[in-house]
Scaffold this motif. Structure first.
Motif, PDB file in Angstrom:
ATOM      1  N   VAL A  64       0.853  -1.187   0.000  1.00 41.88           N
ATOM      2  CA  VAL A  64       0.000   0.000   0.000  1.00 41.88           C
ATOM      3  C   VAL A  64       0.890   1.238   0.000  1.00 41.88           C
ATOM      4  O   VAL A  64       1.831   1.324   0.792  1.00 41.88           O
ATOM      5  N   HIS A  65       0.600   2.158  -0.900  1.00 47.54           N
ATOM      6  CA  HIS A  65       1.249   3.474  -0.873  1.00 47.54           C
ATOM      7  C   HIS A  65       0.257   4.484  -0.345  1.00 47.54           C
ATOM      8  O   HIS A  65      -0.886   4.523  -0.805  1.00 47.54           O
ATOM      9  N   VAL A  66       0.685   5.278   0.608  1.00 44.19           N
ATOM     10  CA  VAL A  66      -0.156   6.352   1.136  1.00 44.19           C
ATOM     11  C   VAL A  66       0.586   7.658   0.908  1.00 44.19           C
ATOM     12  O   VAL A  66       1.690   7.860   1.436  1.00 44.19           O
ATOM     13  N   MET A  67       0.012   8.519   0.088  1.00 41.92           N
ATOM     14  CA  MET A  67       0.641   9.810  -0.238  1.00 41.92           C
ATOM     15  C   MET A  67      -0.321  10.932   0.121  1.00 41.92           C
ATOM     16  O   MET A  67      -1.545  10.763   0.039  1.00 41.92           O
ATOM     17  N   LEU A  68       0.234  12.077   0.494  1.00 43.55           N
ATOM     18  CA  LEU A  68      -0.603  13.254   0.665  1.00 43.55           C
ATOM     19  C   LEU A  68      -1.221  13.610  -0.685  1.00 43.55           C
ATOM     20  O   LEU A  68      -0.579  13.495  -1.730  1.00 43.55           O
ATOM     21  N   LYS A  69      -2.484  14.040  -0.665  1.00 39.67           N
ATOM     22  CA  LYS A  69      -3.133  14.443  -1.909  1.00 39.67           C
ATOM     23  C   LYS A  69      -2.426  15.648  -2.506  1.00 39.67           C
ATOM     24  O   LYS A  69      -1.823  16.449  -1.773  1.00 39.67           O
ATOM     25  N   ASP A  70      -2.527  15.770  -3.833  1.00 43.68           N
ATOM     26  CA  ASP A  70      -1.964  16.946  -4.487  1.00 43.68           C
ATOM     27  C   ASP A  70      -2.629  18.189  -3.890  1.00 43.68           C
ATOM     28  O   ASP A  70      -3.835  18.208  -3.653  1.00 43.68           O
ATOM     29  N   GLY A  71      -1.830  19.190  -3.636  1.00 48.70           N
ATOM     30  CA  GLY A  71      -2.369  20.425  -3.078  1.00 48.70           C
ATOM     31  C   GLY A  71      -2.242  20.488  -1.570  1.00 48.70           C
ATOM     32  O   GLY A  71      -2.350  21.561  -0.987  1.00 48.70           O
ATOM     33  N   VAL A  72      -2.029  19.319  -0.942  1.00 47.28           N
ATOM     34  CA  VAL A  72      -1.795  19.314   0.507  1.00 47.28           C
ATOM     35  C   VAL A  72      -0.295  19.530   0.740  1.00 47.28           C
ATOM     36  O   VAL A  72       0.529  18.848   0.136  1.00 47.28           O
ATOM     37  N   LEU A  73       0.023  20.478   1.579  1.00 49.61           N
ATOM     38  CA  LEU A  73       1.420  20.801   1.854  1.00 49.61           C
ATOM     39  C   LEU A  73       2.148  19.576   2.391  1.00 49.61           C
ATOM     40  O   LEU A  73       1.637  18.885   3.266  1.00 49.61           O
ATOM     41  N   ASP A  74       3.343  19.328   1.855  1.00 49.97           N
ATOM     42  CA  ASP A  74       4.117  18.144   2.228  1.00 49.97           C
ATOM     43  C   ASP A  74       5.456  18.599   2.818  1.00 49.97           C
ATOM     44  O   ASP A  74       6.455  18.708   2.114  1.00 49.97           O
ATOM     45  N   PRO A  75       5.495  18.880   4.106  1.00 51.49           N
ATOM     46  CA  PRO A  75       6.728  19.409   4.706  1.00 51.49           C
ATOM     47  C   PRO A  75       7.892  18.436   4.652  1.00 51.49           C
ATOM     48  O   PRO A  75       9.034  18.858   4.501  1.00 51.49           O
ATOM     49  N   GLN A  76       7.616  17.130   4.745  1.00 49.90           N
ATOM     50  CA  GLN A  76       8.704  16.149   4.643  1.00 49.90           C
ATOM     51  C   GLN A  76       9.324  16.189   3.255  1.00 49.90           C
ATOM     52  O   GLN A  76      10.551  16.186   3.113  1.00 49.90           O
ATOM     53  N   GLY A  77       8.477  16.220   2.235  1.00 49.13           N
ATOM     54  CA  GLY A  77       8.984  16.304   0.868  1.00 49.13           C
ATOM     55  C   GLY A  77       9.768  17.588   0.653  1.00 49.13           C
ATOM     56  O   GLY A  77      10.836  17.586   0.019  1.00 49.13           O
ATOM     57  N   ALA A  78       9.265  18.693   1.191  1.00 48.39           N
ATOM     58  CA  ALA A  78       9.957  19.975   1.059  1.00 48.39           C
ATOM     59  C   ALA A  78      11.310  19.934   1.754  1.00 48.39           C
ATOM     60  O   ALA A  78      12.306  20.472   1.243  1.00 48.39           O
ATOM     61  N   ALA A  79      11.382  19.271   2.907  1.00 46.09           N
ATOM     62  CA  ALA A  79      12.645  19.157   3.645  1.00 46.09           C
ATOM     63  C   ALA A  79      13.652  18.340   2.848  1.00 46.09           C
ATOM     64  O   ALA A  79      14.844  18.689   2.780  1.00 46.09           O
ATOM     65  N   VAL A  80      13.185  17.245   2.228  1.00 43.47           N
ATOM     66  CA  VAL A  80      14.076  16.423   1.401  1.00 43.47           C
ATOM     67  C   VAL A  80      14.575  17.236   0.214  1.00 43.47           C
ATOM     68  O   VAL A  80      15.774  17.222  -0.106  1.00 43.47           O
TER      69      VAL A  80
END
Lengths: 79, 79
Positions: free
Chosen positions: A5-21
């Motif tokens: 199962v992949h669980v991803m934040l929906k498009d448009g939802v801010l993703d601070p972990q992704g931004a940090a990476v």
């Protein structure tokens, strides 16, 4: 039977972990990265042997526990 | 070009997140779950257009930042 199962934040939802990476990659000199989204992957080992039944069961698990469907989307791979 | 990276704890490394999910599924009445492992998925959007070059670049990102290769393994899907 295995399920992933992949669980991803929906498009448009801010993703601070992704931004940090993304930020850290830039700081390490990796240019050419236009976007990063980070999510969860959950590998399940199931007793169920029927593909359709397994998928239905895992979908129920996603709806009840694995994903917060207000802000997250999920997808299921069986087998 | 898109790349997807999975980062999972190596087999034999204790996975408390996976154990917590397994326990919670049991508490919710989902029996027939023999094992759960939880990891990270990182979706990258790259400027690079060459598949081999992109994979080499992402591998370097994994070694330097995305995975702790002492306890985690990673795999890369390009495209």
């Amino acid at each position: 039977m295995k399920a992933r199962v992949h669980v991803m934040l929906k498009d448009g939802v801010l993703d601070p972990q992704g931004a940090a990476v993304a930020h850290a990659l830039g700081a390490l000199g990796f240019d050419g990265v236009e976007g990063v989204r980070q999510g969860k992957v959950i590998d399940l080992e199931l007793v169920e042997t029927d593909t359709a039944a397994a998928e239905a069961r895992v979908r129920e698990m996603c709806e009840k526990l694995l994903a917060n469907t207000v802000i997250e989307r999920y997808d299921i791979e069986i087998g």
